[in-house]
Design a protein around this motif. Sequence first.
Motif, PDB file in Angstrom:
ATOM      1  N   GLY A  29      79.428  46.999  35.604  1.00 15.13           N
ATOM      2  CA  GLY A  29      79.779  48.411  35.759  1.00 15.13           C
ATOM      3  C   GLY A  29      80.101  48.770  37.189  1.00 15.13           C
ATOM      4  O   GLY A  29      81.086  49.473  37.468  1.00 15.13           O
ATOM      5  N   SER A  30      79.313  48.285  38.122  1.00 20.14           N
ATOM      6  CA  SER A  30      79.581  48.595  39.526  1.00 20.14           C
ATOM      7  C   SER A  30      80.830  47.872  40.022  1.00 20.14           C
ATOM      8  O   SER A  30      81.563  48.405  40.860  1.00 20.14           O
ATOM      9  CB  SER A  30      78.376  48.258  40.393  1.00 20.14           C
ATOM     10  OG  SER A  30      78.041  46.903  40.264  1.00 20.14           O
ATOM     11  N   ALA A  31      81.111  46.687  39.501  1.00 23.09           N
ATOM     12  CA  ALA A  31      82.323  45.967  39.905  1.00 23.09           C
ATOM     13  C   ALA A  31      83.571  46.700  39.417  1.00 23.09           C
ATOM     14  O   ALA A  31      84.550  46.843  40.160  1.00 23.09           O
ATOM     15  CB  ALA A  31      82.299  44.550  39.359  1.00 23.09           C
ATOM     16  N   LEU A  32      83.531  47.199  38.180  1.00 17.70           N
ATOM     17  CA  LEU A  32      84.676  47.942  37.662  1.00 17.70           C
ATOM     18  C   LEU A  32      84.829  49.281  38.376  1.00 17.70           C
ATOM     19  O   LEU A  32      85.951  49.717  38.654  1.00 17.70           O
ATOM     20  CB  LEU A  32      84.535  48.139  36.154  1.00 17.70           C
ATOM     21  CG  LEU A  32      84.644  46.867  35.310  1.00 17.70           C
ATOM     22  CD1 LEU A  32      84.370  47.186  33.848  1.00 17.70           C
ATOM     23  CD2 LEU A  32      85.992  46.205  35.472  1.00 17.70           C
ATOM     24  N   ALA A  33      83.715  49.929  38.683  1.00 15.08           N
ATOM     25  CA  ALA A  33      83.779  51.198  39.413  1.00 15.08           C
ATOM     26  C   ALA A  33      84.380  50.994  40.806  1.00 15.08           C
ATOM     27  O   ALA A  33      85.174  51.814  41.281  1.00 15.08           O
ATOM     28  CB  ALA A  33      82.390  51.815  39.522  1.00 15.08           C
ATOM     29  N   LYS A  34      84.032  49.903  41.466  1.00  8.68           N
ATOM     30  CA  LYS A  34      84.580  49.608  42.789  1.00  8.68           C
ATOM     31  C   LYS A  34      86.078  49.323  42.693  1.00  8.68           C
ATOM     32  O   LYS A  34      86.850  49.756  43.555  1.00  8.68           O
ATOM     33  CB  LYS A  34      83.857  48.408  43.395  1.00  8.68           C
ATOM     34  CG  LYS A  34      84.314  48.080  44.792  1.00  8.68           C
ATOM     35  CD  LYS A  34      83.521  46.957  45.387  1.00  8.68           C
ATOM     36  CE  LYS A  34      83.992  46.643  46.789  1.00  8.68           C
ATOM     37  NZ  LYS A  34      83.253  45.527  47.384  1.00  8.68           N
ATOM     38  N   ALA A  35      86.495  48.628  41.639  1.00 11.57           N
ATOM     39  CA  ALA A  35      87.916  48.348  41.452  1.00 11.57           C
ATOM     40  C   ALA A  35      88.702  49.637  41.233  1.00 11.57           C
ATOM     41  O   ALA A  35      89.831  49.771  41.713  1.00 11.57           O
ATOM     42  CB  ALA A  35      88.110  47.397  40.273  1.00 11.57           C
ATOM     43  N   VAL A  36      88.110  50.602  40.543  1.00 10.49           N
ATOM     44  CA  VAL A  36      88.765  51.901  40.344  1.00 10.49           C
ATOM     45  C   VAL A  36      88.849  52.644  41.671  1.00 10.49           C
ATOM     46  O   VAL A  36      89.898  53.208  42.011  1.00 10.49           O
ATOM     47  CB  VAL A  36      88.017  52.735  39.280  1.00 10.49           C
ATOM     48  CG1 VAL A  36      88.514  54.171  39.254  1.00 10.49           C
ATOM     49  CG2 VAL A  36      88.165  52.097  37.907  1.00 10.49           C
ATOM     50  N   ARG A  37      87.757  52.644  42.447  1.00  6.44           N
ATOM     51  CA  ARG A  37      87.748  53.330  43.745  1.00  6.44           C
ATOM     52  C   ARG A  37      88.780  52.755  44.699  1.00  6.44           C
ATOM     53  O   ARG A  37      89.410  53.478  45.464  1.00  6.44           O
ATOM     54  CB  ARG A  37      86.364  53.219  44.398  1.00  6.44           C
ATOM     55  CG  ARG A  37      85.379  54.225  43.939  1.00  6.44           C
ATOM     56  CD  ARG A  37      84.160  54.271  44.848  1.00  6.44           C
ATOM     57  NE  ARG A  37      83.633  52.981  45.232  1.00  6.44           N
ATOM     58  CZ  ARG A  37      82.682  52.301  44.591  1.00  6.44           C
ATOM     59  NH1 ARG A  37      82.154  52.808  43.501  1.00  6.44           N
ATOM     60  NH2 ARG A  37      82.256  51.138  45.026  1.00  6.44           N
ATOM     61  N   GLU A  38      88.945  51.438  44.685  1.00  7.05           N
ATOM     62  CA  GLU A  38      89.871  50.783  45.617  1.00  7.05           C
ATOM     63  C   GLU A  38      91.310  50.769  45.109  1.00  7.05           C
ATOM     64  O   GLU A  38      92.203  50.316  45.818  1.00  7.05           O
ATOM     65  CB  GLU A  38      89.391  49.369  45.909  1.00  7.05           C
ATOM     66  CG  GLU A  38      88.102  49.355  46.700  1.00  7.05           C
ATOM     67  CD  GLU A  38      87.682  47.972  47.128  1.00  7.05           C
ATOM     68  OE1 GLU A  38      88.460  47.009  46.941  1.00  7.05           O
ATOM     69  OE2 GLU A  38      86.565  47.850  47.650  1.00  7.05           O
ATOM     70  N   GLY A  39      91.539  51.222  43.874  1.00  3.42           N
ATOM     71  CA  GLY A  39      92.903  51.371  43.384  1.00  3.42           C
ATOM     72  C   GLY A  39      93.452  50.197  42.609  1.00  3.42           C
ATOM     73  O   GLY A  39      94.655  50.150  42.363  1.00  3.42           O
ATOM     74  N   TYR A  40      92.627  49.244  42.214  1.00  2.52           N
ATOM     75  CA  TYR A  40      93.103  48.109  41.427  1.00  2.52           C
ATOM     76  C   TYR A  40      93.178  48.441  39.941  1.00  2.52           C
ATOM     77  O   TYR A  40      93.981  47.861  39.224  1.00  2.52           O
ATOM     78  CB  TYR A  40      92.189  46.895  41.617  1.00  2.52           C
ATOM     79  CG  TYR A  40      92.161  46.392  43.029  1.00  2.52           C
ATOM     80  CD1 TYR A  40      93.296  45.848  43.610  1.00  2.52           C
ATOM     81  CD2 TYR A  40      91.010  46.463  43.789  1.00  2.52           C
ATOM     82  CE1 TYR A  40      93.282  45.387  44.914  1.00  2.52           C
ATOM     83  CE2 TYR A  40      90.976  46.011  45.094  1.00  2.52           C
ATOM     84  CZ  TYR A  40      92.116  45.472  45.650  1.00  2.52           C
ATOM     85  OH  TYR A  40      92.101  45.021  46.932  1.00  2.52           O
ATOM     86  N   LEU A  41      92.330  49.365  39.487  1.00  2.00           N
ATOM     87  CA  LEU A  41      92.280  49.787  38.094  1.00  2.00           C
ATOM     88  C   LEU A  41      92.344  51.304  38.020  1.00  2.00           C
ATOM     89  O   LEU A  41      91.993  51.992  38.973  1.00  2.00           O
ATOM     90  CB  LEU A  41      90.976  49.339  37.420  1.00  2.00           C
ATOM     91  CG  LEU A  41      90.716  47.863  37.259  1.00  2.00           C
ATOM     92  CD1 LEU A  41      89.320  47.650  36.696  1.00  2.00           C
ATOM     93  CD2 LEU A  41      91.740  47.222  36.356  1.00  2.00           C
ATOM     94  N   VAL A  42      92.751  51.799  36.863  1.00  2.00           N
ATOM     95  CA  VAL A  42      92.696  53.230  36.578  1.00  2.00           C
ATOM     96  C   VAL A  42      92.071  53.383  35.194  1.00  2.00           C
ATOM     97  O   VAL A  42      92.297  52.553  34.310  1.00  2.00           O
ATOM     98  CB  VAL A  42      94.097  53.885  36.662  1.00  2.00           C
ATOM     99  CG1 VAL A  42      95.032  53.366  35.609  1.00  2.00           C
ATOM    100  CG2 VAL A  42      93.991  55.369  36.591  1.00  2.00           C
ATOM    101  N   VAL A  43      91.241  54.411  35.026  1.00  2.88           N
ATOM    102  CA  VAL A  43      90.572  54.652  33.752  1.00  2.88           C
ATOM    103  C   VAL A  43      91.533  55.410  32.846  1.00  2.88           C
ATOM    104  O   VAL A  43      92.007  56.488  33.188  1.00  2.88           O
ATOM    105  CB  VAL A  43      89.277  55.472  33.955  1.00  2.88           C
ATOM    106  CG1 VAL A  43      88.628  55.777  32.622  1.00  2.88           C
ATOM    107  CG2 VAL A  43      88.320  54.721  34.856  1.00  2.88           C
TER     108      VAL A  43
END
Length: 75
Positions: A39-53
């Motif tokens: 969960g924290s890895a995916l949240a970090k990826a969203v914060r850094e712009g690699y993923l979008v929810v």
Amino acid sequence: MMEALREAAKKTEGADRFDARQAFGKRVGKHMIFPVGLGSALAKAVREGYLVVIGEGSRRRGRTYEFTQKGKALL
């Protein structure tokens, strides 16, 4: 985080969208087991712009994520 993104890219087989439950979950009886820190890895990826929810999901269905252009270029 990078390891989680690589694993998600492998499991989706070229698709841009993925569901966290389907990509990372493993069934053990009636329970779904996930890697520690996912969960924290995916949240970090969203914060850094690699993923979008894409979809928030619910208790039974996890969030749906989509790779951004930055995430695609990384992988």
